[in-house]
Design a protein around this motif. Structure first.
Motif, PDB file in Angstrom:
ATOM      1  N   VAL A  16     115.884  23.033  64.590  1.00 10.62           N
ATOM      2  CA  VAL A  16     114.833  22.453  63.755  1.00 10.62           C
ATOM      3  C   VAL A  16     113.546  22.241  64.565  1.00 10.62           C
ATOM      4  CG1 VAL A  16     114.143  20.391  62.461  1.00 10.62           C
ATOM      5  CG2 VAL A  16     116.417  21.382  62.119  1.00 10.62           C
ATOM      6  N   LEU A  17     113.677  21.739  65.805  1.00  8.26           N
ATOM      7  CA  LEU A  17     112.483  21.429  66.601  1.00  8.26           C
ATOM      8  C   LEU A  17     111.808  22.686  67.134  1.00  8.26           C
ATOM      9  CD1 LEU A  17     113.621  18.302  68.672  1.00  8.26           C
ATOM     10  CD2 LEU A  17     111.983  18.374  66.794  1.00  8.26           C
ATOM     11  N   VAL A  18     112.605  23.673  67.525  1.00  6.02           N
ATOM     12  CA  VAL A  18     112.027  24.864  68.172  1.00  6.02           C
ATOM     13  C   VAL A  18     111.806  25.992  67.166  1.00  6.02           C
ATOM     14  CG1 VAL A  18     112.255  26.492  70.071  1.00  6.02           C
ATOM     15  CG2 VAL A  18     113.186  24.189  70.310  1.00  6.02           C
ATOM     16  N   ILE A  19     112.760  26.186  66.280  1.00  5.48           N
ATOM     17  CA  ILE A  19     112.735  27.234  65.242  1.00  5.48           C
ATOM     18  C   ILE A  19     112.209  28.578  65.784  1.00  5.48           C
ATOM     19  CG2 ILE A  19     110.597  26.296  64.152  1.00  5.48           C
ATOM     20  CD1 ILE A  19     111.668  27.258  61.450  1.00  5.48           C
ATOM     21  N   ALA A  20     112.815  29.022  66.914  1.00  2.90           N
ATOM     22  CA  ALA A  20     112.480  30.319  67.507  1.00  2.90           C
ATOM     23  C   ALA A  20     113.712  30.810  68.265  1.00  2.90           C
ATOM     24  CB  ALA A  20     111.284  30.194  68.441  1.00  2.90           C
ATOM     25  N   GLY A  21     114.492  31.674  67.612  1.00  4.47           N
ATOM     26  CA  GLY A  21     115.821  32.041  68.094  1.00  4.47           C
ATOM     27  C   GLY A  21     115.883  32.529  69.530  1.00  4.47           C
ATOM     28  N   ALA A  22     115.067  33.523  69.884  1.00  6.24           N
ATOM     29  CA  ALA A  22     115.189  34.128  71.213  1.00  6.24           C
ATOM     30  C   ALA A  22     114.958  33.099  72.310  1.00  6.24           C
ATOM     31  CB  ALA A  22     114.201  35.286  71.346  1.00  6.24           C
ATOM     32  N   SER A  23     113.972  32.206  72.124  1.00 11.04           N
ATOM     33  CA  SER A  23     113.692  31.224  73.168  1.00 11.04           C
ATOM     34  C   SER A  23     114.806  30.180  73.248  1.00 11.04           C
ATOM     35  CB  SER A  23     112.349  30.545  72.932  1.00 11.04           C
ATOM     36  OG  SER A  23     112.413  29.697  71.824  1.00 11.04           O
ATOM     37  N   GLN A  24     115.444  29.888  72.097  1.00 10.59           N
ATOM     38  CA  GLN A  24     116.566  28.949  72.125  1.00 10.59           C
ATOM     39  C   GLN A  24     117.737  29.537  72.903  1.00 10.59           C
ATOM     40  OE1 GLN A  24     115.513  27.721  67.605  1.00 10.59           O
ATOM     41  NE2 GLN A  24     117.637  27.451  68.155  1.00 10.59           N
ATOM     42  N   PHE A  25     118.062  30.799  72.634  1.00 12.62           N
ATOM     43  CA  PHE A  25     119.121  31.478  73.393  1.00 12.62           C
ATOM     44  C   PHE A  25     118.775  31.495  74.882  1.00 12.62           C
ATOM     45  CE2 PHE A  25     120.522  33.722  69.396  1.00 12.62           C
ATOM     46  CZ  PHE A  25     121.875  33.475  69.518  1.00 12.62           C
ATOM     47  N   THR A  26     117.514  31.812  75.201  1.00 12.58           N
ATOM     48  CA  THR A  26     117.068  31.907  76.593  1.00 12.58           C
ATOM     49  C   THR A  26     117.244  30.587  77.325  1.00 12.58           C
ATOM     50  OG1 THR A  26     115.390  33.495  75.909  1.00 12.58           O
ATOM     51  CG2 THR A  26     115.104  32.490  78.072  1.00 12.58           C
ATOM     52  N   ASP A  55     123.701  27.890  82.845  1.00  9.81           N
ATOM     53  CA  ASP A  55     123.829  28.520  84.155  1.00  9.81           C
ATOM     54  C   ASP A  55     123.386  27.583  85.271  1.00  9.81           C
ATOM     55  OD1 ASP A  55     124.934  30.969  84.505  1.00  9.81           O
ATOM     56  OD2 ASP A  55     123.068  31.961  85.079  1.00  9.81           O
ATOM     57  N   HIS A  56     123.153  26.301  84.944  1.00  9.06           N
ATOM     58  CA  HIS A  56     122.757  25.269  85.899  1.00  9.06           C
ATOM     59  C   HIS A  56     121.365  25.494  86.476  1.00  9.06           C
ATOM     60  CE1 HIS A  56     126.859  24.058  85.495  1.00  9.06           C
ATOM     61  NE2 HIS A  56     127.281  25.213  85.940  1.00  9.06           N
ATOM     62  N   ALA A  57     120.491  26.181  85.748  1.00 12.11           N
ATOM     63  CA  ALA A  57     119.108  26.298  86.194  1.00 12.11           C
ATOM     64  C   ALA A  57     118.429  24.947  85.985  1.00 12.11           C
ATOM     65  CB  ALA A  57     118.386  27.384  85.403  1.00 12.11           C
ATOM     66  N   PRO A  58     117.404  24.608  86.806  1.00  8.01           N
ATOM     67  CA  PRO A  58     116.663  23.365  86.573  1.00  8.01           C
ATOM     68  C   PRO A  58     115.999  23.385  85.194  1.00  8.01           C
ATOM     69  CG  PRO A  58     116.020  24.405  88.653  1.00  8.01           C
ATOM     70  CD  PRO A  58     116.908  25.368  87.942  1.00  8.01           C
ATOM     71  N   VAL A  59     115.829  22.188  84.602  1.00  2.41           N
ATOM     72  CA  VAL A  59     115.283  22.091  83.252  1.00  2.41           C
ATOM     73  C   VAL A  59     113.922  22.781  83.142  1.00  2.41           C
ATOM     74  CG1 VAL A  59     114.404  20.489  81.513  1.00  2.41           C
ATOM     75  CG2 VAL A  59     116.564  20.016  82.666  1.00  2.41           C
ATOM     76  N   PHE A  60     113.066  22.600  84.168  1.00  3.22           N
ATOM     77  CA  PHE A  60     111.710  23.145  84.020  1.00  3.22           C
ATOM     78  C   PHE A  60     111.715  24.678  84.042  1.00  3.22           C
ATOM     79  CE2 PHE A  60     111.712  23.510  88.606  1.00  3.22           C
ATOM     80  CZ  PHE A  60     110.770  24.483  88.891  1.00  3.22           C
ATOM     81  N   ILE A  61     112.707  25.273  84.721  1.00  6.51           N
ATOM     82  CA  ILE A  61     112.807  26.740  84.718  1.00  6.51           C
ATOM     83  C   ILE A  61     113.252  27.210  83.332  1.00  6.51           C
ATOM     84  CG2 ILE A  61     114.108  28.704  85.613  1.00  6.51           C
ATOM     85  CD1 ILE A  61     112.232  27.912  87.683  1.00  6.51           C
ATOM     86  N   ALA A  62     114.250  26.521  82.758  1.00  4.12           N
ATOM     87  CA  ALA A  62     114.727  26.871  81.413  1.00  4.12           C
ATOM     88  C   ALA A  62     113.586  26.731  80.404  1.00  4.12           C
ATOM     89  CB  ALA A  62     115.905  25.986  81.026  1.00  4.12           C
ATOM     90  N   LEU A  63     112.785  25.668  80.588  1.00  2.00           N
ATOM     91  CA  LEU A  63     111.649  25.428  79.692  1.00  2.00           C
ATOM     92  C   LEU A  63     110.599  26.531  79.845  1.00  2.00           C
ATOM     93  CD1 LEU A  63     110.119  23.545  77.750  1.00  2.00           C
ATOM     94  CD2 LEU A  63     109.201  22.385  79.758  1.00  2.00           C
ATOM     95  N   LEU A  64     110.293  26.865  81.086  1.00  2.00           N
ATOM     96  CA  LEU A  64     109.288  27.887  81.361  1.00  2.00           C
ATOM     97  C   LEU A  64     109.697  29.229  80.755  1.00  2.00           C
ATOM     98  CD1 LEU A  64     106.716  27.498  82.993  1.00  2.00           C
ATOM     99  CD2 LEU A  64     107.842  28.555  84.948  1.00  2.00           C
ATOM    100  N   ALA A  65     110.968  29.592  80.937  1.00  2.03           N
ATOM    101  CA  ALA A  65     111.464  30.870  80.408  1.00  2.03           C
ATOM    102  C   ALA A  65     111.437  30.857  78.877  1.00  2.03           C
ATOM    103  CB  ALA A  65     112.872  31.136  80.918  1.00  2.03           C
ATOM    104  N   GLY A  66     111.867  29.729  78.287  1.00  2.00           N
ATOM    105  CA  GLY A  66     111.853  29.615  76.827  1.00  2.00           C
ATOM    106  C   GLY A  66     110.439  29.742  76.274  1.00  2.00           C
ATOM    107  N   LEU A  67     109.490  29.093  76.935  1.00  2.00           N
ATOM    108  CA  LEU A  67     108.091  29.174  76.486  1.00  2.00           C
ATOM    109  C   LEU A  67     107.532  30.582  76.683  1.00  2.00           C
ATOM    110  CD1 LEU A  67     106.622  25.772  77.736  1.00  2.00           C
ATOM    111  CD2 LEU A  67     107.171  26.436  75.387  1.00  2.00           C
ATOM    112  N   ALA A  68     107.918  31.230  77.789  1.00  2.00           N
ATOM    113  CA  ALA A  68     107.422  32.586  78.056  1.00  2.00           C
ATOM    114  C   ALA A  68     107.828  33.527  76.929  1.00  2.00           C
ATOM    115  CB  ALA A  68     107.952  33.087  79.394  1.00  2.00           C
ATOM    116  N   VAL A  69     109.069  33.364  76.452  1.00  2.00           N
ATOM    117  CA  VAL A  69     109.542  34.222  75.367  1.00  2.00           C
ATOM    118  C   VAL A  69     108.689  34.008  74.105  1.00  2.00           C
ATOM    119  CG1 VAL A  69     111.504  34.629  73.819  1.00  2.00           C
ATOM    120  CG2 VAL A  69     111.882  34.382  76.264  1.00  2.00           C
ATOM    121  N   ASN A  70     108.139  32.796  73.949  1.00  2.00           N
ATOM    122  CA  ASN A  70     107.347  32.485  72.754  1.00  2.00           C
ATOM    123  C   ASN A  70     105.852  32.766  72.900  1.00  2.00           C
ATOM    124  OD1 ASN A  70     109.503  31.732  71.218  1.00  2.00           O
ATOM    125  ND2 ASN A  70     109.402  29.578  71.817  1.00  2.00           N
ATOM    126  N   LEU A  71     105.418  33.178  74.087  1.00  2.21           N
ATOM    127  CA  LEU A  71     103.976  33.372  74.302  1.00  2.21           C
ATOM    128  C   LEU A  71     103.373  34.396  73.347  1.00  2.21           C
ATOM    129  CD1 LEU A  71     103.081  33.271  78.086  1.00  2.21           C
ATOM    130  CD2 LEU A  71     102.181  31.881  76.223  1.00  2.21           C
TER     131      LEU A  71
END
Lengths: 109, 235
Positions: free
Chosen positions: B47-57, B64-80
């Motif tokens: 509901v908050l993100v409503i963007a499938g690929a970035s949610q999966f990412t 995979d135990h990546a730091p939160v900010f890396i997961a966030l950065l990758a998720g945002l990159a997919v949505n750019l």
């Protein structure tokens, strides 16, 4: 497992950030055009991020303890071929179908 | 055409895309539960993100135990890419009130953008209110399916046996999404560089390899496009 604090920090920030990306031009900047160099690079963000993300998942899957699994390699290849030639749905079916078939033929998991 | 008719036209024009939304949303529900999220968390993310690929990412990296900010950065990159959608919609929807534009921004997904822009270009006679109504018609079809199928996936998620190898559903989804993105030589080069760089950088800490590989691929794609333009083969 994913901790609650990590999950909620990520989800709220990702939701907010994604909204701001979507709202950027339509809401905040009005009709001002993006600089050309940025448009040029934005075009390749999707195709740059997704393959890099999927490569380790295919080569070193967590489900096999990071060991390369022929069934998953073949399934990934089948998905890619279907995705390039056909539809997104076709690729999903081809990918998971090939995986089940390959696992049935080479039982080792 | 009245705005009401435009709304229902959008609703109908978007019908084929339901076939994409249903499996993606359901799979996200299943994969999220498999990654250890509860039903509330799974729904909150959709509901908050409503963007499938970035949610999966983001979810795959967090698991995979990546730091939160890396997961966030990758998720945002997919949505750019949505910044481009946002810019492209300004001439058609930029006149709407701020609240309406905010709601349209929240609802901006690939399918809505693709269907709406195609129609706006094919029907230059559409008035501004008709364009707004059309956009909401498109999303009124997609949005309920997105929420409902995520929920259905989350509910059945834990009942799916391990033999179904659903761990591989996420990579299969990503590859299915990559297919339509590869539509020119620069895109192909970017995808190949992305894979090779991901292997090359696989020794880096979780997430950093992804960012390095993505940046290399984006620059490679852009440079190939510039090179083709210089040779007079612009798309």
């Amino acid at each position: 497992m994913i901790s609650d604090s990590a999950f909620w920090t990520l989800t709220v920030c990702l939701g907010l950030g994604t909204f701001l990306i979507r709202f950027s031009f339509l809401g905040l900047l009005g009709g001002r055009p993006l600089p050309d160099w940025l448009l040029l690079h934005l075009k390749y963000v999707g195709v740059g991020v997704l393959p890099a993300l999927v490569t380790p998942m295919v080569l070193w899957p967590a489900a096999t303890g990071g060991e390369t699994d022929p069934a998953r390699l073949i399934a990934a290849l089948a998905t890619l071929i279907a995705a390039l030639k056909g539809t997104v749905i076709g690729a999903l079916i081809a990918g998971m179908g090939t995986l089940y078939l390959a696992q049935y033929l080479t039982p080792h998991l | 055409m009245t705005p009401r008719a435009a709304f229902w036209l959008g609703y109908r024009d978007c019908a084929p895309f339901i076939l994409v939304v249903i499996p993606f949303a359901t799979l996200f529900g299943v994969v999220a539960r498999d990654a250890g999220l509860d039903i509330l968390q799974t729904m909150a993310m959709s509901v908050l993100v409503i963007a499938g690929a970035s949610q999966f990412t983001a979810l795959a990296l967090l698991k995979d135990h990546a730091p939160v900010f890396i997961a966030l950065l990758a998720g945002l990159a997919v949505n750019l890419r949505m910044a481009m959608y946002s810019a492209a919609l300004v001439p058609h929807l930029g006149h709407a009130r701020l609240g309406t534009r905010a709601l349209m921004s929240y609802l901006m997904v690939d399918q809505a953008f693709a269907v709406a822009v195609k129609t706006y270009e094919e029907r230059p006679e559409m008035t501004r209110p008709e364009k707004v109504a059309y956009y909401f018609g498109v999303m009124m079809l997609i949005c309920p399916f997105w929420y409902a199928c995520t929920f259905a996936g989350a509910v059945i998620g834990r009942a799916v046996p391990a033999e179904m190898s659903l761990d591989f559903a996420a990579p299969v989804c990503f590859i299915a999404l990559i297919g339509p993105l590869i539509r020119s030589l620069p895109h192909t080069v970017a995808a190949v560089v992305s894979v090779l760089a991901a292997i090359l950088f696989s020794g880096l800490p979780a997430g950093l390899g992804l960012i390095a590989a993505a940046l290399s691929a984006i620059i490679a794609g852009a440079q190939v496009e510039l090179w083709l333009r210089r040779r007079g083969h612009a798309r």
